[in-house]
Design an enzyme around this catalytic site. Sequence first.
Site, short mmCIF file in Angstrom:
data_model
loop_
_atom_site.label_atom_id
_atom_site.label_comp_id
_atom_site.label_asym_id
_atom_site.label_seq_id
_atom_site.Cartn_x
_atom_site.Cartn_y
_atom_site.Cartn_z
N GLY A 1 -36.31 6.32 5.13
CA GLY A 1 -37.61 6.79 4.63
C GLY A 1 -38.02 8.07 5.32
O GLY A 1 -37.19 8.82 5.85
N SER A 2 -39.31 8.30 5.35
CA SER A 2 -39.84 9.54 5.92
C SER A 2 -39.78 9.51 7.44
O SER A 2 -39.77 8.44 8.07
CB SER A 2 -41.29 9.74 5.48
OG SER A 2 -42.14 8.78 6.08
N VAL B 1 -43.01 7.70 8.93
CA VAL B 1 -42.97 6.24 8.98
C VAL B 1 -41.86 5.78 9.91
O VAL B 1 -42.01 4.80 10.65
CB VAL B 1 -42.79 5.64 7.57
CG1 VAL B 1 -42.69 4.12 7.64
CG2 VAL B 1 -43.94 6.05 6.66
N GLY B 2 -40.72 6.47 9.90
CA GLY B 2 -39.61 6.12 10.76
C GLY B 2 -39.98 6.17 12.23
O GLY B 2 -39.50 5.36 13.04
N GLU C 1 -32.52 6.48 9.09
CA GLU C 1 -32.10 7.55 8.18
C GLU C 1 -33.37 8.18 7.63
O GLU C 1 -34.00 7.66 6.70
CB GLU C 1 -31.24 6.98 7.04
CG GLU C 1 -29.92 6.37 7.49
CD GLU C 1 -28.89 7.42 7.89
OE1 GLU C 1 -29.21 8.63 7.83
OE2 GLU C 1 -27.78 7.02 8.26
#
Length: 532
Positions: free
Chosen positions: A268-269, A272-273, A290
């Site tokens: 994800g982004s 958020v990661g 990732e």
Amino acid sequence: MLPVRALSTLRQSLSRTSLRMLATSSAFAKHAAILSELGLKPTGNKGLFDGQWGGSGPVQTAVSPVTNETIAEVSTATIDELKVAIAKAKKAQEEWRLVPAPRRGEIVRQIRERLEKHKHALGSLVSLEVGKIYAEGVGEIQEYIDICDFATGLSRALNGSVIPSERPGHFMMEQYNPLGVVGIISAFNFPAAVAGWNVALALITGNATIWKPAPSTPLISVAISKIIQDVLEENNLPGALHTMVCGGADVGEYLAKSSDINLVSFTGSTEVGRKVGTIVQNRFGKLLLELGGNNAIIVNEDADLELAVRACLFAAVGTAGQRCTTTRRLFLHEKIHDQFVERLVKAYAQVKIGDPLEEGVLCGPLHTKVAVEHYKKTIEAVKAQGGKILVGGNVIPGPGNFVEPTITSIDANAAIVQHEVFVPILHVSKIKNLEEGIKFNNQVAQGLSSSLFTQDISNVFKWTGPAGSDCGIVNVNIPTNGAEIGGAFGGEKETGGGRESGSDSWKQYCRRQTATINFSGALPLAQGIKFE
């Protein structure tokens, strides 16, 4: 800006497509047939599978990005239901870890055969739900099939190593054992393939999996989980080996926090990661990230320009700019800059935009209305920061989320160029030499994919060497997207550092052990230490 006649043709094509989608029963019948083949219904689909189907939480709606109309609805799981599912997965894994790895590979092979049987329906569903063109939708399912092939072969080659011991009468080896339960949080843009990378490798290494799909793409996860369920049942294996749980941010947060989840794989982004990573690291859990990719192509003065133009078109426009490996920055040597831009603008004018399931369409819609707003704000920022729009730059009127693939001319140091925006906007900048191109490539916070077009072998080794690209994927004479299964996929810096798919990525799903066995009858210590 896009030539008026070309833009008019694109809009007319889009209008005709939308009208067909809304007005003809054949389109609806086709969509219904896709859902029916995969065991889905317009309503009442269960969004939790942990050996049995359930989910009593709020309903998630899959929306067509072509028309913004509902495709189907799926229930979600509550946190209490998720807790039960995790407990079931742990129990199932305790049995699964004792199954010989080649036998585990055979189960993955059977999953592969079932996916192949429904490949076209699954690919069509990806197109319906995400907005990818049909070829890319089917290609994504092919990725899942390919990683199953890779994992099946790998199940007979999960090799450790023998290490010479410095002590007489001792044997030392390194081996890999299962972790336990792997939590997979996938993104909307690759709702099947990325989950497949994790599921296939996690299963053959002896783990159970719990998959949380993106809230906007629940249908493909239900369809694939039904297929896996059938294979597990036919082999008298517990369905909880592959748990699927639809839900919102609360479900993802619980997966990150739970100490019963041994590895969290998040796609994800970066924003958020970073939050997920902090939560998992605070409990010393294992983590595979990732995240974003602000990818660049450098076209040197000695490049094959025809090859480079074709590559740039696919890399920047494919999936409507919604791949983590999409090319967002293009650095052109000053000697070929003008002619290359002219060729690329002409190529963009030939791109057909429309319903991704319509033949000949190369660019479908953005996934959500929110993405359309990001597109508009980026165009405004380009202009405010001194850039020019060379082609595109407009939202296409209509019920769907369609925009024009866009090329800008802007300084490589402009603020907007330093940030990834998940839309089909390509920023073009001029460079004096390869060294300057490498500097610009490396100066952003992300480090996923990068490409150089050159015919000079010395440039190749400079680009791939220690002073070259700092990305996890470093290509020559191919685009930044379209990675193969056999190589490890992932990037550095704010891309997260994770690696999935090929090479030795399987080791991330294992406990690594160094075992020393004393068969001497004596007790010599390492480093010659005497303790008597």
